[in-house]
Enzyme design. Structure first.
Site, PDB file in Angstrom:
ATOM      1  N   CYS A   1      42.658  12.333-102.008  1.00 40.59           N
ATOM      2  CA  CYS A   1      42.361  11.099-102.750  1.00 40.59           C
ATOM      3  C   CYS A   1      43.363  10.883-103.884  1.00 40.59           C
ATOM      4  CB  CYS A   1      40.975  11.158-103.384  1.00 40.59           C
ATOM      5  SG  CYS A   1      39.742  11.986-102.422  1.00 40.59           S
ATOM      6  N   ASP A   2      43.594  11.905-104.677  1.00 40.45           N
ATOM      7  CA  ASP A   2      44.322  11.719-105.937  1.00 40.45           C
ATOM      8  C   ASP A   2      45.783  12.155-105.899  1.00 40.45           C
ATOM      9  OD1 ASP A   2      41.883  10.889-106.890  1.00 40.45           O
ATOM     10  OD2 ASP A   2      41.306  12.882-107.569  1.00 40.45           O
TER      11      ASP A   2
ATOM     12  N   CYS B   1      40.140  16.686-105.163  1.00 40.14           N
ATOM     13  CA  CYS B   1      40.494  16.062-103.877  1.00 40.14           C
ATOM     14  C   CYS B   1      41.964  15.650-103.871  1.00 40.14           C
ATOM     15  CB  CYS B   1      39.609  14.839-103.643  1.00 40.14           C
ATOM     16  SG  CYS B   1      40.010  13.975-102.120  1.00 40.14           S
TER      17      CYS B   1
END
Ligand code: NAP
Length: 545
Positions: A369-370, A366
């Site tokens: 997200c990261d 992701c």
């Protein structure tokens, strides 16, 4: 001009008088004393913020005798006892609550201060039942800082959220309201360049004013939440339709079934929105030229919540077919006439050495997200489809040094996206596969293999993003006895009916084009089939034949 000769002035005077009368009436109901403690630096008692704070307090003290005030300098014992080190700081009833204003409650903040006096005077937090249930779940201290400014009309809403929490849970909520004009150093330290901005335990939990329940939920989760889904304590839910899966297909199906008059429950075990919530930017959903995936999801969820009760964070363990289906989740039972499986798909893994061990330690599925964790670092992204290219562009835009690794010499992604790789100077390693991911505690390198030449090489990287497609989430379907097609997706009749009468499918779990607009369309179509079948059950006709 004397009083009584100017109608506009008279009206204003009357309005103000009415307001003060109402305030006096409210203050007359106070059951609690409100002791205030004002701290200022020695020799700076005439500071403009200190004087402004005194004036505000004076206005309120003229309206009620319940408010008392004591002034001390920062070198006083009490300043040490209550850990006050900034001038001015106003503590409100510090023997009962942990509420402090750092700066003066002036301008728009006068409204927050008024609300504080009313809540504390009446001894009520006034939180909603939903907020209370969230606050009850918090079992550790929350040091909340809300940055405000006297000219910010949105700030009082967020401050009142903080006040309510601090009054409801005085033993764990420590609230500091910080005026950025008075403490520009703190604003700088916390990057609070726009207000209101809220932190709990040094973590950002809110940017802008939040709905009360969303604020409480963010404080609970120690993360910025954009939605609040009310929780149900029912042990048994009886309904016409249960939708399993809260991605675009399930969400749109819910809107359609309820609007057809069917009682509907939607169950989602993880985050709502499915893959879309993890997509950095969506550019092909009609009505939105460009929208963040999470933003689009939030809009869809808000819309669905208008109609459907959503049960988030619980997993369907079993579906027992029968005249009425019985679903057992991790929290309760559902009895329903029909079930719609919109369980979507999950990330495909590379299956190479090091991937599993280093997952979450540099291996990520992701980028939304990261990605920010890899700013100014070197990563590869594996894949050649729309996901890999969209995510490579996202990583590049947030300052990550990204290289795309694709196993063929042609991308599967749409040309319009593929062209942007070149325009953004993103290097592509063609005909290349990841053979191994190396690293002790974190990803340090990858072993790459050229498919054409068979040559292997090692490349030092900090992260590996994997975007090589999805596999359908069909565990529940298989367990229930649904037939799958040769590609492993749920088999259906073209109208979303599966081989078990009364169970339907929609979205990515059916295979085909994985597009948000298609998933929402399939959800709507499945809902319409369900409606028609419930009016005119085809399975009863089959039995009669
Ligand atoms: P995808 O289109 O199935 O592409 C997967 C890519 O991963 C392919 O390039 C494939 O290579 C490669 N791949 C598969 N297994 C691999 C392995 N073991 N090792 C190395 N590479 C491997 O998947 P996706 O990109 O995730 O997209 C899924 C669906 O969502 C698609 O329908 C896509 O159009 C849609 N989507 C749309 C958008 C958008 O419209 N904005 C954004 C994201 C996704 P080959 O090409 O050699 O098969």
């Amino acid at each position: 001009m004397t009083l009584g000769q100017n109608p506009a002035e008279d009206a204003a005077e009357n309005t103000q008088e009415d307001f003060l009368r109402q305030l006096r009436q409210t203050f007359a109901q106070f059951s609690n004393e409100i002791p205030l403690y004002l701290f200022s630096e020695k020799g700076k008692g005439d500071d403009v913020y200190v004087e402004a704070t005194r004036q505000v307090i004076r206005v309120f003290r003229n309206l009620t005798s319940k408010i008392t005030v004591k002034e001390y300098t920062l070198d006083h014992e009490l300043a040490k006892k209550w850990k006050v080190d900034s001038s001015p700081t106003l503590l409100i009833d510090p023997d009962r609550y942990n509420i402090r204003w750092v700066g003066a409650p002036i301008g728009e903040e006068g409204r927050s201060f008024l609300e504080a006096m009313i809540l504390i005077g009446l001894g009520k937090s006034n939180v909603s039942d939903q907020s209370r249930s969230v606050l009850e779940r918090i079992d550790a201290a929350r040091n909340v800082k809300i940055f405000v400014s006297p000219t910010c009309p949105y700030c009082p809403q967020q401050v009142v959220n903080g006040l309510k929490a601090a009054i409801e849970r005085p033993e764990i909520v420590f609230l500091e309201i910080i005026d950025i004009q008075c403490r520009p150093d703190l604003a700088e330290k916390y990057n609070a360049h726009s207000v209101p901005q809220a932190y709990a335990n040094e973590t950002l939990i809110g940017q802008g004013a939040q709905q009360e329940e969303v604020f409480m939920f963010s404080m609970h989760k120690l993360d910025v939440q954009t939605l609040f889904i009310p929780e149900s304590t029912d042990k048994l839910v009886k309904t016409d339709v249960v939708i399993v899966g809260g991605g675009p297909a399930g969400l749109s199906a819910g809107i359609y079934t309820v609007r057809s008059g069917l009682k509907t429950a939607l169950i989602e075990r993880d985050a709502l929105g499915g893959q879309v919530a993890l997509t950095p930017v969506v550019e092909n959903y009609p009505g939105f030229m460009q929208v963040g995936g999470k933003t689009l999801v939030d809009i869809m969820v808000q819309h669905t919540l208008e109609h459907v009760q959503i049960y988030q964070g619980e997993e369907v363990l079993e579906i027992k077919p029968g005249e009425t289906f019985e679903l057992q989740t991790t929290r309760r039972k559902f009895h329903t006439k029909t079930v719609l499986l919109a369980t979507g798909a999950t990330h495909r893994h590379l299956g190479v050495s090091g991937e599993k061990r280093l997952s979450g330690r540099g291996v990520s599925y992701c980028s939304t997200c990261d990605g920010p964790l890899f700013k100014a670092k070197k990563v590869i992204i594996v894949g050649g489809g729309n996901s890999a290219v969209t995510e490579a562009l996202h990583l590049r835009h947030i300052g990550v040094d990204v290289t795309l690794v694709h196993r063929r010499d042609k991308l599967r992604a749409q040309d319009v996206l593929a062209n942007q790789l070149n325009e953004n100077g993103i290097e592509v390693l063609w005909n290349t596969q990841v053979h191994e991911i190396k690293g002790k505690e974190r990803v340090q390198a990858v072993i790459l293999k050229n498919n054409r030449t068979g040559e292997s090489s090692e490349m030092a990287v900090d992260g590996v993003f994997v975007a090589i497609g999805y596999i359908p989430a069909v565990e529940l379907a298989k367990k229930t006895g649904l037939e799958l097609n040769p590609e492993g997706y749920i088999r259906h009749d073209g109208y979303h009916r599966t081989n078990i009468a009364g169970i339907y499918s929609a979205g990515d779990v059916e295979g085909g084009y994985k597009q948000i607009v298609i998933a929402t369309g399939q959800g709507a179509a499945a809902a319409m089939t369900i409606f028609e079948d419930l009016i005119n059950p085809y399975w009863k006709k089959e039995q009669a034949c």
